[in-house]
Enzyme design. Structure first.
Site, short mmCIF file in Angstrom:
data_model
loop_
_atom_site.label_atom_id
_atom_site.label_comp_id
_atom_site.label_asym_id
_atom_site.label_seq_id
_atom_site.Cartn_x
_atom_site.Cartn_y
_atom_site.Cartn_z
N ARG A 57 62.63 45.19 26.25
CA ARG A 57 63.41 46.02 25.49
C ARG A 57 63.17 47.52 26.61
NH1 ARG A 57 60.60 47.85 22.24
NH2 ARG A 57 58.33 47.05 22.57
N LYS A 199 64.60 43.49 17.45
CA LYS A 199 63.59 44.89 17.02
C LYS A 199 64.04 46.24 16.61
CE LYS A 199 59.60 42.59 18.04
NZ LYS A 199 58.68 42.17 17.16
N HIS A 218 53.94 43.58 11.35
CA HIS A 218 54.28 42.96 12.53
C HIS A 218 53.04 41.80 12.56
CE1 HIS A 218 54.36 42.95 17.32
NE2 HIS A 218 55.29 42.21 16.58
N SER A 236 50.48 41.27 21.91
CA SER A 236 50.87 40.04 22.71
C SER A 236 49.87 39.56 23.37
CB SER A 236 51.94 40.74 23.72
OG SER A 236 52.42 39.78 24.69
N LYS A 240 48.81 35.13 18.29
CA LYS A 240 49.21 35.20 16.86
C LYS A 240 50.31 34.05 16.71
CE LYS A 240 51.87 38.67 16.71
NZ LYS A 240 53.35 38.63 16.97
N THR A 241 50.93 33.72 17.39
CA THR A 241 52.03 32.49 17.37
C THR A 241 51.18 31.43 17.44
OG1 THR A 241 53.80 33.84 18.32
CG2 THR A 241 53.91 31.44 18.14
N ASP A 255 56.47 36.15 13.44
CA ASP A 255 56.41 37.71 13.92
C ASP A 255 56.78 38.90 12.93
OD1 ASP A 255 56.26 39.27 16.19
OD2 ASP A 255 58.44 39.59 16.47
N ARG A 319 62.06 33.67 27.65
CA ARG A 319 61.86 33.48 26.41
C ARG A 319 62.82 32.48 25.67
NH1 ARG A 319 59.21 37.06 22.78
NH2 ARG A 319 58.12 38.77 23.92
#
Length: 529
Positions: A57, A199, A218, A236, A240-241, A255, A319
């Site tokens: 981004r 996003k 988030h 990040s 989390k994932t 997410d 990704r």
């Protein structure tokens, strides 16, 4: 191919439109991607695209039109930059000129699985793989729903257009990502990166929902067989994932989520995972999802289409996007009830936080507003020791409103639904990065399991000095000596000094809320020196 014309096509402001490819199927999109030379196909049948010079981004090129009434709500600053209405209108004309006279892809989708909170979004682009990305990442309407679909918000992705007058306009670069809240429009120019679309809509949901008394988050979320929902917040690299992907629990999403009067719901219809150094043994679900209909970004593959996931020559931010159906154990309706547990994940590279601690309501507010993790030496040039990173609400880059708006809603919901909140350190133990070692996945999984089963509530607790965190004396499956981090350090004096150093960083960061009055005076719930 759908022969239907999108409702309201004449309202887009585009001239001499060529073919309109409307909500194409995956097979149709892949055919376009190949025929136009946009993508190649991997050995697993996955389309592979490159996103150009932008492989992430462009946060410094993101703007909101400065106009009432939204300008009274937006927290202006480094995250949310204002742009004058007349400059936006120039850029909108540039955007429409780029998309006029072209074949265009129109994707009508939803964001938000809860019908009480969802929004209808229309994306317009001239690039097939960007339409593919949208199809993966958002909730796909049925054919019946498309018949009456009317967009609440429209995104014009003119990635091939650049603002050659950006210096005159007083902008950061020739890239622009602009949101006009009152007109329900966003425009993108100069960057091809798909994550801007994902996003961007997340930022808009973070504007819309809190003003309706609903919390946008988030975080990842899963649900057990008994209907017990758990939320995982974390920046990040905190896990989390990985930690929310559990063979014994259904994945709600990885997410972005909302929390309204009915419970927790996914904003998205897909997942967007990093694949650098992807290992099928440690992340089998993600590896297994990279099949036909998924979309790989910026990976390196040989002539046969065999992907080298260790190759970061294009970017470390390689990704894959894929529809959530590629994860076998997912919640089909993408929503569930109110959370029983909330977990804040921090990768503490200083090695001083405990692997798990139970938070009071006040501590939960403090650590949510702090949003702490740490970068380690070697991740960026010039970093030779751990660097504390604070991102309010674990996602400050996507928050148009002040962080305390989201914190207030979180606190109200914790009270209303009696939610247990925990802080889990997935970082280092026995010393800082370079001396200690990373917390074992075995111990972290056992901490998570103890939270989810409720076993942790049966524990006796100690109090960690300075941070005043409640840490269990014993917890099934966790090596007892690591539960109190001080025990794992050989040099206790060095531990105490590191603990005090991190505590001071927390205190200095939290001074940003000093002007918010008594309602957000949670400094006493943080570390005390």
């Amino acid at each position: 191919m759908s022969t239907r014309t999108p409702n309201g096509l004449d309202k887009l402001g585009l001239k001499n439109i060529g073919e309109v490819y409307y909500n194409l199927s995956y097979d149709e999109l892949q055919a376009h991607e190949i025929n136009q030379g946009e993508c190649k196909i991997s050995t697993t049948g996955t389309a592979m695209c490159d996103t150009g010079i932008f492989t992430g981004r462009s946060p410094k090129d993101k703007y909101f039109v400065d106009q009432p009434p939204s300008n009274k709500h937006i927290a202006w600053g480094d995250v949310n930059r204002p742009i004058k209405k007349e400059i936006y209108e120039e850029l909108f004309d540039l955007t429409k000129d780029q998309l006029s006279g072209k074949n265009i892809y129109v994707m009508d989708v939803y964001t938000g699985a809860s019908k009480a909170s969802r929004r209808s979004i229309r994306f317009i682009t001239e690039v097939a793989w960007q339409a593919h990305f949208v199809k993966n990442m958002f909730i796909r309407p049925t054919e019946e729903e498309l018949e009456t679909f009317e967009p609440d918000f429209t995104v014009y992705n003119a990635c091939k257009a650049v603002d050659e007058k950006y210096k005159e306009h007083g902008l950061n670069s020739d890239v622009f990502v602009v949101f006009n809240i009152e007109d329900n429009v966003s425009i993108i120019g100069g960057t091809w990166y798909g994550g801007e679309m994902k996003k961007g809509i997340f930022s808009m949901m973070n504007y819309w929902l809190p003003l309706e008394g609903k919390l946008s988050m988030h975080c990842s979320a899963n649900v057990g067989k008994e209907g017990d929902v758990c939320l995982f917040f974390g920046l990040s690299g905190t896990g989390k994932t990985t930690l929310s992907t559990d063979p014994n629990r259904a994945l709600i999403g990885d997410d972005e989520h909302g929390w309204d009067d009915n419970g927790v719901f996914n904003f998205e219809g897909g997942c967007y995972a990093k694949v650098i150094n992807l290992d099928p043994k440690s992340e089998p679900e993600i590896h297994g999802a990279i099949v036909k209909d998924a979309l790989l970004e910026n990976v390196v593959a040989d002539e046969t289409g065999n992907v080298d996931y260790t190759n970061d020559s294009k970017t470390e931010n390689t990704r894959v996007s894929y529809p959530i159906e590629h994860i076998e154990n997912h919640k089909e309706d993408l929503q569930s009830g109110h959370p029983k547990n909330i977990i804040f994940l921090s990768a503490d590279a200083f090695g001083v936080l405990p692997p798990v601690s139970k938070l009071t309501k006040e501590q939960a507010m403090y650590y949510f507003l702090s949003g702490y993790t740490a970068k380690v030496a070697g991740t960026e040039r010039g970093i030779t020791e751990p660097v504390a990173t604070f991102s309010a609400c674990f996602g400050e880059a996507f928050l148009p409103l002040h962080p305390t708006v989201y914190a207030k809603l979180l606190g109200e919901k914790i009270d209303e639904h009696g939610v247990n909140v925990y802080l889990v350190n997935t970082g280092w133990t026995g010393g800082a990065y370079g001396v200690g070692k990373r917390m074992s996945i075995k111990n972290t999984r056992a901490c998570i399991n103890g939270i989810l089963s409720g076993a942790i509530l049966e524990s006796e607790f100690d109090t960690l000095d300075t941070f005043n965190l409640a840490i269990p004396k014993t917890l099934e499956g966790v090596d007892t000596e690591v539960l109190n981090p001080r025990n794992t350090w050989t040099d206790k004096a060095e531990y105490d000094a590191s603990l005090a150093k991190l505590a001071k960083m927390f205190q200095e960061n939290f001074h940003r809320y000093d002007d918010k009055g008594g309602e957000f005076n949670f400094a006493s719930a943080g570390p005390q020196l």
